[in-house]
Design a protein around this motif. Structure first.
Motif, PDB file in Angstrom:
ATOM      1  N   LEU A  81      30.247  12.850  21.174  1.00  0.00           N
ATOM      2  CA  LEU A  81      29.157  13.277  22.050  1.00  0.00           C
ATOM      3  C   LEU A  81      27.900  13.384  21.192  1.00  0.00           C
ATOM      4  N   TRP A  82      27.057  12.347  21.240  1.00  0.00           N
ATOM      5  CA  TRP A  82      25.868  12.296  20.404  1.00  0.00           C
ATOM      6  C   TRP A  82      24.870  11.344  20.996  1.00  0.00           C
ATOM      7  N   PRO A  83      23.572  11.604  21.007  1.00  0.00           N
ATOM      8  CA  PRO A  83      22.956  12.839  20.510  1.00  0.00           C
ATOM      9  C   PRO A  83      23.084  13.988  21.524  1.00  0.00           C
ATOM     10  N   ASP A  84      22.501  15.092  21.179  1.00  0.00           N
ATOM     11  CA  ASP A  84      22.451  16.286  22.034  1.00  0.00           C
ATOM     12  C   ASP A  84      23.841  16.781  22.465  1.00  0.00           C
ATOM     13  N   PRO A  85      24.708  17.066  21.502  1.00  0.00           N
ATOM     14  CA  PRO A  85      26.024  17.606  21.890  1.00  0.00           C
ATOM     15  C   PRO A  85      25.881  18.974  22.546  1.00  0.00           C
ATOM     16  N   PRO A  86      26.760  19.306  23.508  1.00  0.00           N
ATOM     17  CA  PRO A  86      26.729  20.654  24.079  1.00  0.00           C
ATOM     18  C   PRO A  86      27.015  21.684  22.979  1.00  0.00           C
ATOM     19  N   GLN A  87      26.571  22.886  23.209  1.00  0.00           N
ATOM     20  CA  GLN A  87      26.735  23.957  22.219  1.00  0.00           C
ATOM     21  C   GLN A  87      27.558  25.082  22.848  1.00  0.00           C
ATOM     22  N   ILE A  88      28.557  25.554  22.100  1.00  0.00           N
ATOM     23  CA  ILE A  88      29.339  26.701  22.568  1.00  0.00           C
ATOM     24  C   ILE A  88      28.467  27.950  22.429  1.00  0.00           C
TER      25      ILE A  88
END
Lengths: 251, 142
Positions: A81-88
């Motif tokens: 998942l790239w760019p801008d991967p989700p963030q926990i």
């Protein structure tokens, strides 16, 4: 620099309004007109127009090159998942070993999967696959030193922490398992786009429709990988290696 | 005498109704600890000349049994109860991990590898028994 940006704004202003600079009524227009008269006592020269065109061209090119580089930056790694991967974001769940939270994930590479123990088909298959993934990654230093597998039950009504631990330890004693209230679960499932919904099975019991992807969370809590169905140990272990290499190279 | 004839008719009519239908590769997946449902898998082969309609699955050691289909919607899975399974003449239906499976609910004792269980299903109205063995299943090695 200030000059360049002023010219740029000016160009946009003119093209948007279709007005000549001296016809722009508001403050910006007046300022630009004044600026223009400082730069040149006479009407806009051809070199002035050429400068504007050149600057616009350079700005556009830089934008295009950046966009191309950004795309080229995301190599063909399956599941990345790239760019801008989700963030926990912050979350806290119950487990047999105490709370499992975003802190538990920090500094580790986590394979994360959602399910429930009253799921006789997909969930045992996935956990058996994750067991194989862990075996395949035994030689992978990143996984051996910093890897972990976390099973999150989306069925807190039926899955106690103790029952959950017994369930996952059947597959591997190192696997972690946790659950929580609906609100506690949503703090984790929300950012991941994980869906879970109770569905009656017609015998007074219920099943839970749920997202069956396996997620890979990096030590900075970026969700760098997602492996969909069908789950396959070779694909996921190769994906883990490639994505963790990529993640370390892109802190 | 009339009663006997009726019984014979009933018996043989039912036998004929499900003729040519076999249950192969029947196995139960050893479940992890817990009292959740247990999955069973098999292949139903209809070598007969009529459609076989299967319903009312049962297991001697289980409170009840259901047939579920697994449906994938994007990356989600849904379980769909299948009250009836129709197997056309000459066709086979495979119940396998990740697809259709029997849900054996509320076992009366722990289900562990090596145990044998008697299961049955109504096949065109005739109760048809078959046996299943529990085994510990590892994910297939690709």
């Amino acid at each position: 620099m200030a000059r360049t940006s002023t010219f740029y704004v000016y160009t946009v202003q003119q093209s948007l309004t279709g007005r000549r600079k001296d016809a722009v009524p508001h403050a910006l227009g007046r300022r630009l007109s004044a600026y223009n008269s400082i730069m040149s006592d006479t009407a806009p020269s051809s070199s002035f127009k050429a400068s504007i065109a050149l600057i616009a061209f350079v700005a556009l090119s830089v934008g295009l090159i950046t966009a191309v580089l950004r795309t080229a930056d995301a190599p063909a790694i399956q599941g990345l998942l790239w760019p801008d991967p989700p963030q926990i974001s912050a979350f806290s769940l119950a487990s047999d070993k105490g709370r499992i939270s975003d802190d538990t994930l920090k500094g580790r590479w986590t394979l994360l999967f959602f399910g429930f123990t009253h799921c006789p088909d997909v969930c045992p298959s996935t956990l058996a696959t994750l067991k194989q993934v862990a075996a395949r990654l035994a030689e992978n230093k990143t996984f051996a030193d910093h890897g972990q597998v976390l099973f999150v039950s989306v069925d807190p009504a039926r899955d106690t922490s103790t029952a959950l631990a017994e369930y996952v330890h059947y597959f591997d004693p190192h696997f972690l398992a946790a659950t929580g209230t609906e609100a506690e679960l949503n703090a984790l499932t929300g950012p991941l786009g994980v869906i879970h919904a109770r569905v009656p099975t017609g015998d007074g019991e219920y099943s839970i429709d749920h997202t069956a992807s396996i997620f890979l969370v990096d030590p900075q809590l970026r969700v760098l990988g997602k492996f969909g169905l069908p789950h396959d140990a070779a694909t996921i272990s190769a994906g883990f290696s490639a994505i963790s290499d990529f993640g370390r190279a892109h802190p | 005498m009339t009663r006997l004839t009726a019984l014979l008719l009933l018996c043989c009519g039912q036998a004929l109704a499900c003729e040519g239908v076999s249950f192969d590769n029947v196995w139960i997946r050893e479940p992890p600890p817990g009292n959740g449902p247990v999955a069973a898998y098999l292949t139903v082969k209809n070598a007969g000349t009529e459609m076989a309609v299967l319903k009312d699955w049962q297991g001697e050691a289980f409170a009840h049994v259901m047939l579920h289909a697994t449906k994938r919607v994007d990356d989600r899975v849904q379980m769909l109860n299948q009250p009836e399974l129709a197997v056309p003449a000459g066709a086979s239906v495979v119940l396998a991990p990740g697809g259709m499976h029997l849900m054996l609910m509320k076992a009366n004792a722990p289900v562990v590898a090596g145990k044998h269980y008697g299961l049955s299903v109504s096949c065109n109205g005739a109760s048809t028994p078959f046996d299943a063995t529990v085994r510990r299943e590892e994910a297939p090695t690709p």
